[in-house]
Design a protein around this motif. Structure first.
Motif, PDB file in Angstrom:
ATOM      1  N   ILE A 112      70.227 -49.217  -1.333  1.00  0.00           N
ATOM      2  CA  ILE A 112      71.130 -49.591  -2.430  1.00  0.00           C
ATOM      3  C   ILE A 112      72.488 -48.913  -2.213  1.00  0.00           C
ATOM      4  N   PHE A 113      72.884 -48.768  -0.954  1.00  0.00           N
ATOM      5  CA  PHE A 113      74.175 -48.130  -0.708  1.00  0.00           C
ATOM      6  C   PHE A 113      75.334 -49.013  -1.173  1.00  0.00           C
ATOM      7  N   CYS A 114      75.186 -50.327  -0.986  1.00  0.00           N
ATOM      8  CA  CYS A 114      76.269 -51.195  -1.465  1.00  0.00           C
ATOM      9  C   CYS A 114      75.712 -52.216  -2.446  1.00  0.00           C
ATOM     10  N   GLU A 115      76.624 -52.932  -3.094  1.00  0.00           N
ATOM     11  CA  GLU A 115      76.197 -53.849  -4.155  1.00  0.00           C
ATOM     12  C   GLU A 115      75.514 -55.115  -3.634  1.00  0.00           C
ATOM     13  N   ALA A 164      66.275 -53.168   1.637  1.00  0.00           N
ATOM     14  CA  ALA A 164      65.592 -53.028   2.932  1.00  0.00           C
ATOM     15  C   ALA A 164      65.148 -51.587   3.121  1.00  0.00           C
ATOM     16  N   ASN A 165      63.940 -51.423   3.638  1.00  0.00           N
ATOM     17  CA  ASN A 165      63.472 -50.076   3.948  1.00  0.00           C
ATOM     18  C   ASN A 165      64.009 -49.696   5.325  1.00  0.00           C
ATOM     19  N   LYS A 197      66.070 -54.027   8.311  1.00  0.00           N
ATOM     20  CA  LYS A 197      67.534 -54.104   8.249  1.00  0.00           C
ATOM     21  C   LYS A 197      67.946 -55.011   7.105  1.00  0.00           C
ATOM     22  N   GLY A 198      69.058 -54.638   6.475  1.00  0.00           N
ATOM     23  CA  GLY A 198      69.626 -55.464   5.425  1.00  0.00           C
ATOM     24  C   GLY A 198      70.729 -56.335   5.997  1.00  0.00           C
ATOM     25  N   LEU A 199      71.543 -56.851   5.123  1.00  0.00           N
ATOM     26  CA  LEU A 199      72.553 -57.811   5.555  1.00  0.00           C
ATOM     27  C   LEU A 199      73.578 -57.239   6.535  1.00  0.00           C
ATOM     28  N   CYS A 200      73.854 -55.947   6.418  1.00  0.00           N
ATOM     29  CA  CYS A 200      74.828 -55.341   7.340  1.00  0.00           C
ATOM     30  C   CYS A 200      74.254 -55.144   8.743  1.00  0.00           C
ATOM     31  N   LEU A 201      72.917 -55.227   8.873  1.00  0.00           N
ATOM     32  CA  LEU A 201      72.198 -55.042  10.146  1.00  0.00           C
ATOM     33  C   LEU A 201      72.326 -53.639  10.732  1.00  0.00           C
TER      34      LEU A 201
END
Ligand code: SF4
Length: 370
Positions: A105-108, A113-114, A120-124
């Motif tokens: 939850i670093f960005c909005e 993602a764990n 990986k989340g959207l930023c990869l």
């Protein structure tokens, strides 16, 4: 230190009384008359256990933040007498950051993602942090150069006109992050920062891509840094309120981008939701609760004076008046911008003039840093 290569106004800018007043703490750190916040935070004892819940830890941050803010008023001689604590404010926020990494939850975007387990989340950006370059940057705003700039690979935005698309976007989905940049542990990041400091950097400038996906490494690196040097956050500023709470007391100087004056433009060109609410919330917070030493970077885009530039300047004048604004004319149509006719050119001199005149009308300070 040699000032041979500095921008011509890098020294004379401090003759401007308004700049001196708005950036007084930063100047005092440069003159070694004040301590950087992160050094003070190491002296604040924060006892916690591995079993403590995230709510308990967040409450502890809130309580210790008040103590830290009281200490900011102390004389440097008094602060230098204080001993570093093993469990301190940085280890506390670092612990929380690692917990957030397990459901990011670093960005909005709030991908959830764990990353700690390899998702990986959207930023990869994986759990580790990767740096594409680090050097003394002489092209930043006059008060900041030479700036010890550290470029992180990867970004949580997908701007179709990104000027740094090679490190923020282009590798995504095609190459592994380790093919295009260098892994850095927290300790190695601190070594990079200390090296830049020894070379004459006036500040440590975390940028990218964007530093937000790397907030856990950046916080942890502060445990190892030693120099009395300003910590500077140079970002799209799309952090969550939770993530901002981790760094608001550690960062001395803020360099946020403020690109869009409405959500439609943000969605169209950067693929993000609720941009205006998130940005204004975060900016108001660093202005009122954080150091308040802020240069807003506003990139003027063609055909976006009315919908973006003017609403942004209205907000600055009304809500965060201590901020200084860099009105930037560097926009050029790179990456995928050629697919959008309305932004497929540089801003005209008339558009730049319109924005500058509007800033003057609102009484915004912009000339010394633009
Ligand atoms: S930093 Fe990356 S993984 Fe985390 S919420 Fe943002 S886009 Fe998702």
């Amino acid at each position: 230190m040699s000032f041979r290569f500095l921008r011509p106004n890098a020294q004379s800018v401090w003759e401007n009384k308004e700049i001196l007043s708005r950036f007084s703490r930063y100047k005092a750190i440069l003159d070694q008359k004040k301590l950087a916040r992160y050094l003070i935070s190491k002296t604040i004892k924060c006892g916690f256990t591995p079993e403590d819940s995230i709510e308990t830890l967040e409450n502890l941050v809130h309580a210790k933040s008040q103590h830290l803010n009281q200490l900011l008023e102390e004389r440097i001689e008094v602060l230098q007498q204080r001993k570093n604590q093993e469990e301190n404010f940085i280890t506390l926020v670092s612990k929380i950051a690692m917990k957030y990494l397990e459901s990011c939850i670093f960005c909005e975007r709030r991908c959830g993602a764990n990353r700690a387990e390899g998702e990986k989340g959207l930023c990869l950006v994986p759990s580790g942090s990767y740096v594409s370059s680090a050097f003394l940057h002489y092209g930043e705003e006059s008060v900041l150069v030479p700036s010890g700039t550290i470029f992180f690979q990867g970004c949580n935005f997908t701007c179709i006109f990104c000027q740094n698309y090679d490190i923020s976007q282009e590798w995504k989905g095609r190459r592994d992050i380790s093919d295009v940049s260098q892994y850095v542990s927290a300790n190695q990041l601190a070594e990079l920062a200390d090296t830049l400091s020894k070379k004459g950097a006036l500040n440590i400038n975390y940028v990218g891509g964007d530093p937000i996906p790397n907030i856990h490494t950046i916080i942890a690196n502060l445990e190892f840094q030693t120099a009395n040097i300003t910590q500077l956050w140079n970002s799209n500023f799309y952090l969550t309120d939770e993530a901002l709470s981790l760094i608001i007391d550690l960062i001395d100087f803020w360099l946020p981008d403020f690109k869009y004056g409405n959500n439609d433009c943000a969605k169209k060109y950067s693929g993000i939701e609720n941009y205006y609410e998130v940005l204004t919330r975060n900016l108001k917070r660093i202005h009122d609760e954080g150091s308040g030493e802020i240069i807003i970077r506003h990139l003027v885009m063609p055909n976006h004076v009315e919908c973006c530039s003017k609403p942004i300047l209205d907000f600055v004048a009304k809500e965060i008046p201590k901020s200084v604004v860099n009105i930037m004319g560097q926009y050029r149509p790179v990456y995928h911008a050629c697919n959008y006719e309305e932004i497929n050119r540089r801003p005209s001199s008339e558009e730049m003039q319109q924005v500058q005149n509007y800033a003057d009308k609102l009484g915004i300070l912009w000339r010394p840093v633009s």
